[in-house]
Design a protein around this motif. Structure first.
Motif, mmCIF file in Angstrom:
data_model
loop_
_atom_site.group_PDB
_atom_site.id
_atom_site.type_symbol
_atom_site.label_atom_id
_atom_site.label_comp_id
_atom_site.label_asym_id
_atom_site.label_seq_id
_atom_site.Cartn_x
_atom_site.Cartn_y
_atom_site.Cartn_z
ATOM 1 N N VAL A 94 -1.006 7.835 -8.326
ATOM 2 C CA VAL A 94 -0.668 6.971 -7.189
ATOM 3 C C VAL A 94 0.468 6.029 -7.564
ATOM 4 O O VAL A 94 1.456 5.899 -6.834
ATOM 5 N N ASN A 95 0.345 5.397 -8.705
ATOM 6 C CA ASN A 95 1.304 4.360 -9.093
ATOM 7 C C ASN A 95 2.706 4.893 -9.339
ATOM 8 O O ASN A 95 3.683 4.124 -9.345
ATOM 9 N N LEU A 151 -0.254 4.252 -2.431
ATOM 10 C CA LEU A 151 -1.468 4.959 -2.039
ATOM 11 C C LEU A 151 -1.236 5.760 -0.759
ATOM 12 O O LEU A 151 -1.694 6.910 -0.647
ATOM 13 N N ARG A 203 -5.005 7.320 -11.903
ATOM 14 C CA ARG A 203 -4.375 6.249 -11.122
ATOM 15 C C ARG A 203 -2.858 6.350 -11.167
ATOM 16 O O ARG A 203 -2.171 5.976 -10.203
ATOM 17 N N SER A 230 0.801 -1.221 0.000
ATOM 18 C CA SER A 230 0.000 0.000 0.000
ATOM 19 C C SER A 230 0.838 1.278 0.000
ATOM 20 O O SER A 230 0.276 2.379 0.045
ATOM 21 N N TYR A 270 -8.321 -2.313 -1.615
ATOM 22 C CA TYR A 270 -7.243 -1.361 -1.926
ATOM 23 C C TYR A 270 -7.484 -0.645 -3.249
ATOM 24 O O TYR A 270 -7.374 0.583 -3.324
ATOM 25 N N ASP A 271 -7.822 -1.402 -4.303
ATOM 26 C CA ASP A 271 -7.981 -0.776 -5.617
ATOM 27 C C ASP A 271 -9.171 0.181 -5.650
ATOM 28 O O ASP A 271 -9.114 1.235 -6.306
ATOM 29 N N LEU A 291 -8.125 3.297 -3.815
ATOM 30 C CA LEU A 291 -7.262 4.086 -4.699
ATOM 31 C C LEU A 291 -8.107 4.932 -5.644
ATOM 32 O O LEU A 291 -7.886 6.143 -5.799
ATOM 33 N N ASP A 292 -9.099 4.298 -6.281
ATOM 34 C CA ASP A 292 -9.964 5.036 -7.211
ATOM 35 C C ASP A 292 -10.722 6.153 -6.513
ATOM 36 O O ASP A 292 -10.835 7.265 -7.026
#
Length: 404
Positions: free
Chosen positions: A397-398, A50, A394, A47, A86-87, A90-91
């Motif tokens: 974050v990535n 994020l 996204r 994580s 988690y995903d 994130l969104d």
């Protein structure tokens, strides 16, 4: 028979801070309640990207702690709730920044957000049902310090309507409560529908019936405070077509009458071209005493529609003009935002719409072959046409994966 919809509830829990309406004077919201210099991030954790994004984009600039690891101490222990994935977290984090914080900062200031936004955003994966009421809680604003959002695991960037209903309308709704607690709405607003508020039966009111009474949603009819923030939130997040349909329904007055059966409903709901836009069938649990809502129009002695020059004559026996009332409520919200926060409501709405739907170079909206607005989040991004906009968001974050 029309399907019974699950009604939606948004809560503002004010009891946690006595006298919170004076918080603008008594509480220094610019001072951090989190130590942003001592916020260790474990690079070995999955994580980490994020967590870093949340520190950089929420904690540092706005003094907001975005919590996606569900905390028992901060949850409703009387309900069976599950954590957010988690995903999905994130969104929601990138979309909340894009559709809420960035918009308010553009038409307000970063200082305005730092001073007035909630200190904690807590997201829950599952829905929050209220079985005894037949309702569902979408969000809770606790004393202006914390906002809890539910159903995050169902978030889908491809479904703008669903996201607005469950998340972004909720965010604007709860943020509206916080601002209203800081600088109270005008008293004159409370009087517009003073005789029509009903805290006990709002959940049984269809959307169109509420609109005809001057409310943008059934929940708005529960209390003046909810009416205020629902007017703000719905206007900001509803696309043009949806808003026009709402105002179309507001142009009619509705009546609740008895009918013997569903076939009797079909006969008695007559009065316009489509039954779907005329009546709402309410079946009783005992199988008798069924009722329908139907639009009020001039009728003959046998209950058939009385036409004049081939036209239905719509009536307003109560004297309530739903369209005029909703527009007046908007005027109060518009003036309050501009006077107290120097924010233009229509600019705010336009910005949200432009971020959700595809526009032409001149700023006008693009429609598909069915006459519907096109989702911008899943369309090719302006900055990188090889990716959709949600993919670009996204990437914010990535990008921190490279630091691991």
């Amino acid at each position: 028979m029309m399907k019974k919809r699950l009604n939606i509830l948004l809560l503002a829990t004010l009891a946690l801070m006595v006298g919170f309406t004076s918080c603008g004077n008594d509480d220094d919201f610019t001072a951090s309640i989190f130590d942003i210099n001592d916020y260790p991030l474990d690079r070995t954790q999955y994580s980490f990207p994020l967590d870093t994004f949340l520190k950089v984009n929420y904690l540092v600039p706005y003094n907001v702690s975005f919590i996606y690891r569900m905390e028992d101490v901060g949850s409703d222990m009387d309900k069976n709730l599950t954590p957010a994935a988690y995903d999905k977290s994130l969104d929601l984090a990138v979309l909340s920044k894009y559709l809420w914080y960035d918009v308010y900062e553009k038409y307000g200031t970063a200082e305005f957000l730092k001073k007035n936004s909630p200190r904690i955003i807590h997201v829950i994966g599952s829905k929050s049902y209220n079985p005894s009421q037949g309702t569902e809680t979408l969000g809770v604003a606790e004393g202006g310090l914390k906002i809890t959002l539910y159903n995050v695991n169902r978030l889908n960037p491809a479904d703008i309507d669903y996201m607005n209903e469950y998340f972004f309308k909720t965010m604007h709704h709860e943020f509206g409560h916080i601002l209203d607690q800081t600088i109270l709405r005008p008293t004159a607003f409370n009087l517009l529908s003073n005789s029509s508020y009903d805290a006990s039966t709002w959940s049984d009111t269809p959307d169109s019936v509420a609109a005809g009474r001057g409310f943008v949603s059934p929940y708005a009819s529960s209390a003046a405070g909810e009416d205020w923030v629902e007017t703000l939130a719905n206007y900001v997040t509803m696309d043009t077509l949806t808003w026009e349909r709402l105002m179309g329904a507001a142009a009619y007055e509705w009546e609740l009458i008895d009918c013997d059966s569903y076939s009797d409903y079909v006969k008695r709901a007559a009065g316009a071209e489509s039954l779907d836009t005329v009546g709402y069938y309410k079946s009783s649990t005992s199988g008798s005493d069924n009722k329908i809502y139907r639009r009020v129009c001039k009728r003959n002695a046998d209950d058939t529609v009385a036409l004049e020059n081939g036209e239905v004559q719509w009536l307003h026996n109560s004297g309530i003009d739903g369209v005029a009332i909703i527009n007046q409520k908007l005027t109060y919200v518009r003036e309050w935002l501009k006077t107290n926060w120097n924010i233009n409501l229509d600019d705010l709405r336009r910005e949200v719409q432009k971020r959700q739907f595809v526009t032409n170079s001149d700023g006008s909206f693009v429609y598909d072959k069915n006459g519907l607005l096109i989702n911008k989040l899943t369309a090719p991004s302006d900055s990188d046409p090889s990716k959709t906009l949600i993919e670009v968001l996204r990437d914010g974050v990535n990008q921190y994966k490279s630091l691991q």
